[in-house]
Structures are given as C-alpha cells and as structure tokens.
Design an enzyme around this catalytic site. Structure first.
Site, PDB file in Angstrom:
ATOM      1  N   ALA A 102       4.063 -11.725  87.767  1.00  0.00           N
ATOM      2  CA  ALA A 102       3.621 -12.918  87.045  1.00  0.00           C
ATOM      3  C   ALA A 102       3.334 -13.982  88.103  1.00  0.00           C
ATOM      4  CB  ALA A 102       4.719 -13.373  86.103  1.00  0.00           C
ATOM      5  N   GLY A 109       6.192  -8.771  86.817  1.00  0.00           N
ATOM      6  CA  GLY A 109       5.321  -8.630  85.648  1.00  0.00           C
ATOM      7  C   GLY A 109       4.298  -7.514  85.816  1.00  0.00           C
ATOM      8  N   GLU A 157       6.071  -4.507  84.833  1.00  0.00           N
ATOM      9  CA  GLU A 157       6.302  -4.602  83.383  1.00  0.00           C
ATOM     10  C   GLU A 157       5.012  -4.328  82.600  1.00  0.00           C
ATOM     11  OE1 GLU A 157       8.123  -8.440  84.273  1.00  0.00           O
ATOM     12  OE2 GLU A 157       9.841  -7.862  83.052  1.00  0.00           O
ATOM     13  N   GLU A 188      12.384 -10.139  90.638  1.00  0.00           N
ATOM     14  CA  GLU A 188      12.607 -11.496  90.114  1.00  0.00           C
ATOM     15  C   GLU A 188      13.919 -12.094  90.590  1.00  0.00           C
ATOM     16  OE1 GLU A 188      11.634  -8.854  88.324  1.00  0.00           O
ATOM     17  OE2 GLU A 188      10.047  -9.403  86.910  1.00  0.00           O
TER      18      GLU A 188
HETATM   19  C1  LIG Z   1       9.659 -14.209  87.028  1.00  0.00           C
HETATM   20  C2  LIG Z   1       9.189 -13.104  86.205  1.00  0.00           C
HETATM   21  C3  LIG Z   1       9.850 -12.950  84.910  1.00  0.00           C
HETATM   22  C4  LIG Z   1       8.226 -12.259  86.587  1.00  0.00           C
HETATM   23  C5  LIG Z   1       7.561 -12.106  87.873  1.00  0.00           C
HETATM   24  O1  LIG Z   1       6.733 -11.256  87.949  1.00  0.00           O
HETATM   25  S1  LIG Z   1       7.915 -13.116  89.208  1.00  0.00           S
HETATM   26  C6  LIG Z   1       6.943 -12.396  90.512  1.00  0.00           C
HETATM   27  C7  LIG Z   1       7.516 -11.127  91.011  1.00  0.00           C
HETATM   28  N1  LIG Z   1       6.767 -10.707  92.194  1.00  0.00           N
HETATM   29  C8  LIG Z   1       7.125 -11.041  93.392  1.00  0.00           C
HETATM   30  O2  LIG Z   1       8.120 -11.703  93.651  1.00  0.00           O
HETATM   31  C9  LIG Z   1       6.209 -10.560  94.507  1.00  0.00           C
HETATM   32  C10 LIG Z   1       5.569 -11.747  95.197  1.00  0.00           C
HETATM   33  N2  LIG Z   1       4.674 -11.313  96.262  1.00  0.00           N
HETATM   34  C11 LIG Z   1       5.112 -10.829  97.423  1.00  0.00           C
HETATM   35  O3  LIG Z   1       6.290 -10.669  97.677  1.00  0.00           O
HETATM   36  C12 LIG Z   1       4.074 -10.496  98.438  1.00  0.00           C
HETATM   37  O4  LIG Z   1       2.875 -11.142  98.075  1.00  0.00           O
HETATM   38  C13 LIG Z   1       3.782  -8.976  98.564  1.00  0.00           C
HETATM   39  C14 LIG Z   1       5.016  -8.279  99.188  1.00  0.00           C
HETATM   40  C15 LIG Z   1       3.465  -8.347  97.217  1.00  0.00           C
HETATM   41  C16 LIG Z   1       2.548  -8.762  99.502  1.00  0.00           C
HETATM   42  O5  LIG Z   1       2.774  -9.436 100.732  1.00  0.00           O
HETATM   43  P1  LIG Z   1       1.530  -9.744 101.688  1.00  0.00           P
HETATM   44  O6  LIG Z   1       2.099 -10.402 102.883  1.00  0.00           O
HETATM   45  O7  LIG Z   1       0.710  -8.532 101.880  1.00  0.00           O
HETATM   46  O8  LIG Z   1       0.611 -10.775 100.882  1.00  0.00           O
HETATM   47  P2  LIG Z   1       0.876 -12.329 100.635  1.00  0.00           P
HETATM   48  O9  LIG Z   1       0.255 -13.098 101.741  1.00  0.00           O
HETATM   49  O10 LIG Z   1       2.296 -12.593 100.336  1.00  0.00           O
HETATM   50  O11 LIG Z   1       0.076 -12.560  99.270  1.00  0.00           O
HETATM   51  C17 LIG Z   1      -1.354 -12.745  99.247  1.00  0.00           C
HETATM   52  C18 LIG Z   1      -1.626 -13.895  98.284  1.00  0.00           C
HETATM   53  O12 LIG Z   1      -1.187 -13.510  96.981  1.00  0.00           O
HETATM   54  C19 LIG Z   1      -0.296 -14.510  96.497  1.00  0.00           C
HETATM   55  N3  LIG Z   1       0.684 -13.880  95.585  1.00  0.00           N
HETATM   56  C20 LIG Z   1       1.290 -12.717  95.736  1.00  0.00           C
HETATM   57  N4  LIG Z   1       2.117 -12.470  94.713  1.00  0.00           N
HETATM   58  C21 LIG Z   1       2.019 -13.522  93.905  1.00  0.00           C
HETATM   59  C22 LIG Z   1       2.624 -13.874  92.664  1.00  0.00           C
HETATM   60  N5  LIG Z   1       3.487 -13.049  92.024  1.00  0.00           N
HETATM   61  N6  LIG Z   1       2.312 -15.055  92.101  1.00  0.00           N
HETATM   62  C23 LIG Z   1       1.416 -15.894  92.666  1.00  0.00           C
HETATM   63  N7  LIG Z   1       0.793 -15.612  93.856  1.00  0.00           N
HETATM   64  C24 LIG Z   1       1.108 -14.441  94.438  1.00  0.00           C
HETATM   65  C25 LIG Z   1       0.350 -15.083  97.724  1.00  0.00           C
HETATM   66  O13 LIG Z   1       0.916 -16.344  97.454  1.00  0.00           O
HETATM   67  C26 LIG Z   1      -0.848 -15.150  98.659  1.00  0.00           C
HETATM   68  O14 LIG Z   1      -1.675 -16.240  98.326  1.00  0.00           O
HETATM   69  P3  LIG Z   1      -1.730 -17.561  99.257  1.00  0.00           P
HETATM   70  O15 LIG Z   1      -2.044 -17.062 100.632  1.00  0.00           O
HETATM   71  O16 LIG Z   1      -2.775 -18.415  98.637  1.00  0.00           O
HETATM   72  O17 LIG Z   1      -0.348 -18.164  99.163  1.00  0.00           O
END
Ligand SMILES: CC(C)=CC(=O)SCCNC(=O)CCNC(=O)[C@H](O)C(C)(C)COP(=O)(O)OP(=O)(O)OC[C@H]1O[C@@H](n2cnc3c(N)ncnc32)[C@H](O)[C@@H]1OP(=O)(O)O
Length: 257
Positions: free
Chosen positions: A65, A108, A111, A131
């Site tokens: 998400a 998400g 999910e 999460e």
């Molecule tokens: C809270 C509930 C109920 C549900 C959820 O789903 S919370 C989210 C769960 N997911 C995560 O915690 C994963 C978050 N992402 C990561 O840990 C990493 O992005 C990765 C391991 C999947 C990939 O790492 P990588 O270094 O290859 O890429 P990044 O530079 O970190 O990401 C690229 C770009 O995408 C944005 N991003 C990634 N995931 C999310 C997300 N879940 N929500 C919003 N944005 C996301 C990341 O910020 C980056 O963008 P920017 O460079 O503009 O910051």
C-alpha cells in the site's frame, strides 16, 4: 475509461490488468483501487471475457500500500474512511482472477495477490508482510488470508518479523500454485486463463464460488453447498454438451448456458 495507474488489455477471451506505477514499484493507492475495480468489474460484465490476469512489472507486482498516502492520516481519518475496505470489492469479481507475480509482492501487494483466485509466481517473486517494520500490521487481509494459505506458524513468522519468502518457499507453503521462469510468467498465466476461458462460464463461476465457500463455512455446510451447486449444474446446457462430447470423443462446444 482512460486509466493512469493500470494498463488494460485483452488477449482472446482473457482480460489482462497490469499495475503501472513503475516509479513507486506499483504501490497501491486510492487511484489504483478505483481503476482496478473499474477494469475488473468491466471484464466481469463483458460476455466476451472468461478469465482475468492481474500482473505487475518484472521488479514488483506491488511493493505494498502507498506509504506516502497513508503516513499523515490520523486514527479518525482511517476509521471514518474505513480505509482499505474498498479492496474487498475486488474479491467479489465473479470470473476467475489469476495473479501473475514477479518481483516484490509486499504488504498490500501480497494481500492483493492473495485476493486473486490463484497465484502463478515467477522464480523472482518475493512475498512478505513487512508492515510491522513500519510500526503497523497488515490491513488488507494479510493476517487472515496468509494464515489460511500457509498456516499459523509461517504467517506469524512473516507478520511478526517482516521477512520475505522467496518463490520456492511460497510454492512449498501453498501460497502459490506454481513457479515458472520469470520470462515465461505472462505466457503461463495467459495459458491457464485461456484454458479456463474456454470452459463453461457458469460452471467455472459456480466452481469458484464453491471453493471460496470452503473458507467461510463449516465442512458439513460446505459439502452440502457443493452438492447443491453440483446438482444445479444438471440444469446447464453445457453439462449436457460436456458429457455428450466426452461420450462422442469430440471437443465440447460450450455455450455458457
Ligand atoms: C500498512 C499496510 C496495512 C500495508 C502496506 O502495504 S505498508 C507497505 C508495505 N511495503 C513495504 O514496506 C515495502 C516498501 N518498499 C521497500 O522496502 C523497497 O522499496 C523495496 C525493498 C521493495 C525495493 O527497494 P529498492 O531500493 O529497489 O527501491 P526503492 O528506491 O526503495 O523504491 C523505489 C521507489 O518506490 C517507492 N516505494 C516503494 N514501495 C513503496 C510503498 N509501499 N509506498 C510508497 N512508495 C513506495 C520508493 O519510495 C521509491 O520512490 P522515491 O525514490 O520517489 O522515494
């Protein structure tokens, strides 16, 4: 409808929805939800479509998400919006939906994949419920669906540590139906979807409903439901056609009636 966060295509009788927010690794926000529901409901209503494939990119099915959309919300915002409740509408799509997952399917994303009827994974797929590392917990069904798929011990491990599961472990654990080389993922998912779409649509939808019922009722009620639906299938022209075709050693010509 013009879509901005997904790509919508057809391949014969299969509808294909590709999550398309590459810069955010297909993070799921309200716009994605709105468009995904519109596209899947349109395919559901389209008599030319018999099955749907939901996929993402090579790097990410969906990395969760959208954290940036959620981060400043308060408890009252979340409660009044009943945040995430809209995703349940996706599980009410009646035609089969195959999740074709490559790369990250996290939070998400995992999910959403579990809301599909089954998952075909690329050998690059990584599933997780991270999460807890954000100070929260799954909210789109992870604590419930993951537990039903992989059992309590593994679900606890995943939800409490946030660790990822690779494709091989996901297959061993029953989370995915099969693992294929990444380059063959879409072809394999389309092949499975095309097979389903070639069958009797009412029989397919009734079968999906019966399998899903097993998650929601007791065994004896589920068995009774299965028998009743099975009996009702003898009112289908397609049952007559399917069994006649077998006896006559020819391919069936289903009319979806
Ligand atoms: C809270 C509930 C109920 C549900 C959820 O789903 S919370 C989210 C769960 N997911 C995560 O915690 C994963 C978050 N992402 C990561 O840990 C990493 O992005 C990765 C391991 C999947 C990939 O790492 P990588 O270094 O290859 O890429 P990044 O530079 O970190 O990401 C690229 C770009 O995408 C944005 N991003 C990634 N995931 C999310 C997300 N879940 N929500 C919003 N944005 C996301 C990341 O910020 C980056 O963008 P920017 O460079 O503009 O910051």
């Amino acid at each position: 409808m013009a879509y901005e966060t997904i790509i919508v295509e057809t391949h014969g009788k299969v509808g294909i929805i590709t999550l398309n927010r590459p810069k955010a690794l297909n993070a799921l926000n309200s716009e994605v939800l709105k468009e995904l529901l519109a596209a899947s409901q349109a395919f559901d209503a389209d008599p030319e479509i018999g099955a749907i494939v939901l996929t993402g990119s090579e790097k990410a099915f969906a990395a969760g998400a959208d954290i940036k959309e959620m981060q400043s919300k308060t408890y009252v915002d979340m409660y009044l919006e009943d945040f995430f409740s809209g995703w349940e509408a996706f599980t009410r799509v009646r035609k089969p939906v195959i999740g074709a997952v490559a790369g990250y399917a996290l939070g998400g994303g995992c999910e959403l994949a579990m809301m599909c009827d089954f998952i075909i994974a690329a050998d690059t797929a990584k599933f997780g419920q991270p999460e807890i590392t954000l100070g929260v917990m799954p909210g789109m069904g992870g604590s419930q669906r993951l537990t039903r798929f992989v059992g309590k011990s593994k679900a606890m491990d995943m939800c409490l540590t946030g660790r990822m599961m690779d494709a091989a472990e996901a297959e061993r654990s029953g989370l995915v139906s099969r693992v294929v080389p990444a380059g063959e993922l879409l072809d394999e998912a389309l092949k499975a979807a095309a097979k389903i779409a070639s069958l009797s649509l009412p029989a397919v939808i009734m079968t999906k409903e019966a399998v899903n019922r097993s998650y929601e009722t007791t065994l004896s009620e589920g068995l009774r439901f299965e028998r009743r639906v099975f009996h009702s299938m003898f009112a289908l022209e397609d049952q007559k056609e399917g069994m006649a075709a077998f006896s006559e050693k020819r391919a069936p010509n289903f009319k979806n009636r």
